[in-house]
Design an enzyme around this catalytic site. Structure first.
Site, PDB file in Angstrom:
ATOM      1  N   LYS A  15      -4.315  -3.722  -3.161  1.00  0.00           N
ATOM      2  CA  LYS A  15      -3.163  -2.958  -2.697  1.00  0.00           C
ATOM      3  C   LYS A  15      -3.634  -1.817  -1.809  1.00  0.00           C
ATOM      4  O   LYS A  15      -4.276  -0.871  -2.261  1.00  0.00           O
ATOM      5  CB  LYS A  15      -2.386  -2.356  -3.871  1.00  0.00           C
ATOM      6  N   CYS A  48     -13.238  12.309   0.581  1.00  0.00           N
ATOM      7  CA  CYS A  48     -13.584  12.781  -0.755  1.00  0.00           C
ATOM      8  C   CYS A  48     -14.966  13.436  -0.776  1.00  0.00           C
ATOM      9  O   CYS A  48     -15.258  14.219  -1.659  1.00  0.00           O
ATOM     10  CB  CYS A  48     -13.519  11.619  -1.733  1.00  0.00           C
ATOM     11  N   GLU A  69      -9.034  20.563  -4.335  1.00  0.00           N
ATOM     12  CA  GLU A  69      -9.355  19.705  -3.193  1.00  0.00           C
ATOM     13  C   GLU A  69      -8.221  19.818  -2.172  1.00  0.00           C
ATOM     14  O   GLU A  69      -7.092  19.421  -2.457  1.00  0.00           O
ATOM     15  CB  GLU A  69      -9.498  18.258  -3.659  1.00  0.00           C
ATOM     16  N   VAL A 115      -3.901  10.599 -10.305  1.00  0.00           N
ATOM     17  CA  VAL A 115      -3.507   9.184 -10.448  1.00  0.00           C
ATOM     18  C   VAL A 115      -4.608   8.433 -11.207  1.00  0.00           C
ATOM     19  O   VAL A 115      -4.321   7.570 -12.038  1.00  0.00           O
ATOM     20  CB  VAL A 115      -3.190   8.538  -9.079  1.00  0.00           C
ATOM     21  N   GLY A 116      -5.863   8.793 -10.967  1.00  0.00           N
ATOM     22  CA  GLY A 116      -6.986   8.165 -11.683  1.00  0.00           C
ATOM     23  C   GLY A 116      -6.842   8.298 -13.193  1.00  0.00           C
ATOM     24  O   GLY A 116      -7.128   7.360 -13.945  1.00  0.00           O
ATOM     25  N   GLY A 134      -8.867   7.197  -5.282  1.00  0.00           N
ATOM     26  CA  GLY A 134      -7.727   8.045  -4.950  1.00  0.00           C
ATOM     27  C   GLY A 134      -7.839   9.381  -5.641  1.00  0.00           C
ATOM     28  O   GLY A 134      -8.947   9.846  -5.944  1.00  0.00           O
ATOM     29  N   SER A 135      -6.694   9.972  -5.925  1.00  0.00           N
ATOM     30  CA  SER A 135      -6.691  11.323  -6.482  1.00  0.00           C
ATOM     31  C   SER A 135      -7.069  11.295  -7.960  1.00  0.00           C
ATOM     32  O   SER A 135      -6.883  10.290  -8.653  1.00  0.00           O
ATOM     33  CB  SER A 135      -5.311  11.942  -6.306  1.00  0.00           C
ATOM     34  N   THR A 136      -7.582  12.413  -8.437  1.00  0.00           N
ATOM     35  CA  THR A 136      -7.980  12.521  -9.840  1.00  0.00           C
ATOM     36  C   THR A 136      -6.751  12.370 -10.749  1.00  0.00           C
ATOM     37  O   THR A 136      -6.825  11.719 -11.791  1.00  0.00           O
ATOM     38  CB  THR A 136      -8.727  13.845 -10.068  1.00  0.00           C
ATOM     39  N   GLU A 139     -13.097   6.119  -8.365  1.00  0.00           N
ATOM     40  CA  GLU A 139     -13.711   7.006  -7.360  1.00  0.00           C
ATOM     41  C   GLU A 139     -12.644   8.019  -7.005  1.00  0.00           C
ATOM     42  O   GLU A 139     -11.642   7.674  -6.372  1.00  0.00           O
ATOM     43  CB  GLU A 139     -14.097   6.211  -6.097  1.00  0.00           C
TER      44      GLU A 139
HETATM   45  P1  NAP Z   1      -3.455   8.643  -4.561  1.00  0.00           P
HETATM   46  O1  NAP Z   1      -2.107   9.221  -4.463  1.00  0.00           O
HETATM   47  O2  NAP Z   1      -4.189   8.824  -5.821  1.00  0.00           O
HETATM   48  O3  NAP Z   1      -3.290   7.096  -4.198  1.00  0.00           O
HETATM   49  C1  NAP Z   1      -4.344   6.197  -4.144  1.00  0.00           C
HETATM   50  C2  NAP Z   1      -3.809   4.792  -4.307  1.00  0.00           C
HETATM   51  O4  NAP Z   1      -3.236   4.664  -5.602  1.00  0.00           O
HETATM   52  C3  NAP Z   1      -2.687   4.442  -3.319  1.00  0.00           C
HETATM   53  O5  NAP Z   1      -2.794   3.082  -2.993  1.00  0.00           O
HETATM   54  C4  NAP Z   1      -1.448   4.716  -4.145  1.00  0.00           C
HETATM   55  O6  NAP Z   1      -0.313   4.034  -3.707  1.00  0.00           O
HETATM   56  C5  NAP Z   1      -1.898   4.221  -5.497  1.00  0.00           C
HETATM   57  N1  NAP Z   1      -1.117   4.775  -6.615  1.00  0.00           N
HETATM   58  C6  NAP Z   1      -0.362   5.896  -6.646  1.00  0.00           C
HETATM   59  N2  NAP Z   1       0.213   6.028  -7.860  1.00  0.00           N
HETATM   60  C7  NAP Z   1      -0.172   4.972  -8.608  1.00  0.00           C
HETATM   61  C8  NAP Z   1       0.087   4.556  -9.945  1.00  0.00           C
HETATM   62  N3  NAP Z   1       0.849   5.247 -10.776  1.00  0.00           N
HETATM   63  N4  NAP Z   1      -0.481   3.403 -10.390  1.00  0.00           N
HETATM   64  C9  NAP Z   1      -1.291   2.682  -9.586  1.00  0.00           C
HETATM   65  N5  NAP Z   1      -1.571   3.025  -8.306  1.00  0.00           N
HETATM   66  C10 NAP Z   1      -1.031   4.167  -7.816  1.00  0.00           C
HETATM   67  O7  NAP Z   1      -4.452   9.179  -3.469  1.00  0.00           O
HETATM   68  P2  NAP Z   1      -4.195   9.264  -1.913  1.00  0.00           P
HETATM   69  O8  NAP Z   1      -3.108  10.290  -1.768  1.00  0.00           O
HETATM   70  O9  NAP Z   1      -4.014   7.944  -1.330  1.00  0.00           O
HETATM   71  O10 NAP Z   1      -5.649   9.747  -1.390  1.00  0.00           O
HETATM   72  C11 NAP Z   1      -6.114  11.063  -1.471  1.00  0.00           C
HETATM   73  C12 NAP Z   1      -6.971  11.311  -2.718  1.00  0.00           C
HETATM   74  O11 NAP Z   1      -7.924  10.269  -2.964  1.00  0.00           O
HETATM   75  C13 NAP Z   1      -7.834  12.552  -2.629  1.00  0.00           C
HETATM   76  O12 NAP Z   1      -7.779  13.281  -3.810  1.00  0.00           O
HETATM   77  C14 NAP Z   1      -9.258  12.029  -2.423  1.00  0.00           C
HETATM   78  O13 NAP Z   1     -10.333  12.810  -2.769  1.00  0.00           O
HETATM   79  C15 NAP Z   1      -9.243  10.798  -3.206  1.00  0.00           C
HETATM   80  N6  NAP Z   1     -10.258   9.851  -2.685  1.00  0.00           N
HETATM   81  C16 NAP Z   1     -11.447   9.644  -3.356  1.00  0.00           C
HETATM   82  C17 NAP Z   1     -12.401   8.792  -2.856  1.00  0.00           C
HETATM   83  C18 NAP Z   1     -13.685   8.498  -3.550  1.00  0.00           C
HETATM   84  O14 NAP Z   1     -14.373   7.569  -3.159  1.00  0.00           O
HETATM   85  N7  NAP Z   1     -14.084   9.217  -4.566  1.00  0.00           N
HETATM   86  C19 NAP Z   1     -12.162   8.133  -1.658  1.00  0.00           C
HETATM   87  C20 NAP Z   1     -10.968   8.360  -1.007  1.00  0.00           C
HETATM   88  C21 NAP Z   1     -10.034   9.210  -1.547  1.00  0.00           C
HETATM   89  P3  NAP Z   1       0.694   4.705  -2.635  1.00  0.00           P
HETATM   90  O15 NAP Z   1       0.084   4.437  -1.347  1.00  0.00           O
HETATM   91  O16 NAP Z   1       1.992   4.016  -2.795  1.00  0.00           O
HETATM   92  O17 NAP Z   1       0.785   6.159  -2.963  1.00  0.00           O
END
Ligand code: NAP
Ligand code: MG
Length: 454
Positions: free
Chosen positions: A154, A263, A356, A211-212, A207-209, A229
């Site tokens: 996804k 990130c 962040e 949602v993680g 993604g974000s901590t 991650e």
């Molecule tokens: P996000 O809101 O956590 O979303 C990441 C992914 O998860 C998206 O595909 C999102 O779908 C999906 N998602 C959201 N809610 C969910 C749920 N309840 N159940 C399952 N999946 C769900 O993060 P983002 O806003 O895309 O990205 C920014 C964040 O990601 C930052 O905090 C960044 O540091 C972190 N990040 C970390 C790394 C790493 O490698 N450590 C790499 C990149 C990003 P939608 O698109 O529909 O929201």
């Protein structure tokens, strides 16, 4: 079928529409992946390797197309986008060597022979954020497929186009139907279904901590395997004995690359007090030279932010109380532009230092000595990346061992090489991607004992 608009960060205009899948559509795709697993796991290692090499070659023929798509959808610079598409090819090539080398062990035991096997898990769900749509997808699906799993992927709702195209290219390369499936939609619908559907045996989430944490607790229900991650707040530590010119000229890219939506962004800049003034003078020149221009231009170093919402979230950190040292430049055109900002926080608890921001904003603090630098660097819930600039090799080794972070660079700001493990300490995640050991995260170890006494 429910359509959502895609908005280009370059001009804020709708340029395409895309299906947002329902939970029922998600279940159908998971079912298809589960059926395909029965055949995919039986494909001989040599044939699976060949198919992955083919997949890499087909990606290679489409680097420019994928890169152009990413600039339009995500606002990445064209140089970065080409690297990102090339990274998918390289990661596929790297893991195409894995099927033929997925070794178990023969372990000495009494009364028989003992062998371990690395068995695939089944369907792997890969959930990708919007900041690096191509590489992060590849880090999940390439080793997952190599180990004999099938994949449901996804992409983020905002940036699905390159993943969808890569899904089509997989079929073109001969990857059998149902083995690699891309399904666009909301995280709360499609992503959440990956977590709750028992046919998905593992989640790879980036993604974000916040949602993680939801994903991890959802996976706990079924003891589902999970790799996370998550976010970062990495330190770029500049010691007085470093090559200050080099450290300063590289510091903008370390945090403003991809508009800070990284990130691994070095969003905390720690400078030894006795060189603070001379460093800042050089850093200011470098920030002002940083090319925040049309991302289609080859010399562009930074494009716009991903969305209107995200831009206003980042701007929320730039209040009247914020002490701004200096600001770079950005176009005043339509689109979600923000110039690079350099802040001097009022205290070490300032939220610009603890949260962040995920935008082109860096906070600079000073430190006295080695111990002080380590203390400040470790004063974070995150632990993903970081840099240490010093000419004293002993000190660089001591500091890199003392910092609680998964990926550090000495006299460099680069965090990602597909040959080496990548992942976070503390709330930056669990598990490691890339490198030689990534296959362990996509396999179960099975132990079989053969009794030779009867
Ligand atoms: P996000 O809101 O956590 O979303 C990441 C992914 O998860 C998206 O595909 C999102 O779908 C999906 N998602 C959201 N809610 C969910 C749920 N309840 N159940 C399952 N999946 C769900 O993060 P983002 O806003 O895309 O990205 C920014 C964040 O990601 C930052 O905090 C960044 O540091 C972190 N990040 C970390 C790394 C790493 O490698 N450590 C790499 C990149 C990003 P939608 O698109 O529909 O929201
Ligand atoms: Mg989000």
């Amino acid at each position: 079928m429910s359509l959502v608009d895609l908005i280009s960060p370059l001009d804020g205009k709708v340029f395409s529409q895309i299906n947002s899948a329902s939970a029922a559509e998600t279940d159908l795709v998971i079912e298809k992946a589960a059926k395909s697993f029965e055949n995919w796991k039986k494909v001989s290692p040599g044939d699976r390797a060949k198919l992955l090499r083919n997949f890499a070659s087909v990606i290679d023929l489409h680097i420019e197309e994928l890169a152009q798509l990413e600039v339009k959808n995500s606002g990445h610079t064209i140089g970065n986008a080409r690297w990102e598409a090339g990274n998918v090819r390289d990661v596929l090539n790297y893991y195409s060597a894995a099927p033929e080398r997925l070794f178990g062990k023969q372990i000495p035991v009494p009364n028989g022979i003992d062998i371990t096997f690395k068995e695939p898990l089944g369907v792997v769900g890969v959930i990708v954020p919007w900041n690096f749509p191509m590489p992060i997808a590849g880090w999940g699906f390439a080793p997952a497929l190599a180990a004999g799993n099938t994949v449901v992927l996804k992409p983020a709702e905002l940036t699905p186009l390159t993943a969808i195209r890569i899904g089509e290219l997989a079929l073109e390369a001969g990857i059998p139907e149902g083995v690699f499936n891309v399904i666009s939609g909301k995280g709360s619908v499609v992503g959440a279904r990956f977590v709750s559907n028992p046919k998905v045996r593992k989640i790879v989430f980036t993604g974000s901590t916040d949602v993680g944490k939801t994903i991890m607790s959802g996976c706990a229900e079924q003891i589902k395997r999970v790799t996370l991650e998550l976010g970062g707040k990495s330190a770029n530590i500049i010691f007085a004995d470093s090559d200050l010119d080099l450290a300063a000229s590289n510091a903008p890219g370390a945090v403003f690359d991809n508009a800070g939506q990284d990130c691994c962004a070095r969003s905390r800049l720690l400078v030894q007090r006795n060189v603070f003034d001379s460093f800042m003078e050089k850093f200011e020149v470098a920030v002002k030279e940083f090319q925040v221009i049309d991302p289609y231009q080859d010399n562009s170093q930074m494009g716009p932010l991903i969305s209107k919402n995200h831009l206003s979230r980042v701007k929320g950190y730039l209040t009247d109380q914020t002490q701004i040292a200096f600001v770079g430049s950005a176009p005043s055109d339509e689109g979600f532009w923000l110039a690079p900002h350099v802040l001097i926080p009022n205290s070490l608890d300032d939220k610009s230092l603890t949260e962040e921001i995920f935008g082109p904003v860096v906070s600079v603090v000073t430190f006295e000595d080695e111990a002080d630098a380590i203390k400040i660097a470790n004063n974070s819930n995150f632990g993903l990346s970081g840099s240490i600039w010093s000419r004293d090799i002993g000190k660089a080794i001591r500091v890199s061992r003392a910092i609680e972070s998964g990926n550090l660079s000495v006299n460099s700001n680069s965090s990602v090489r597909y040959w080496t493990p990548f992942g976070g300490y503390k709330q930056s995640g669990i598990g490691r991607e890339l490198g030689p050991d990534a296959l362990d995260a996509f396999t179960e170890t099975k132990n079989v004992f053969f009794d030779t006494t009867r």
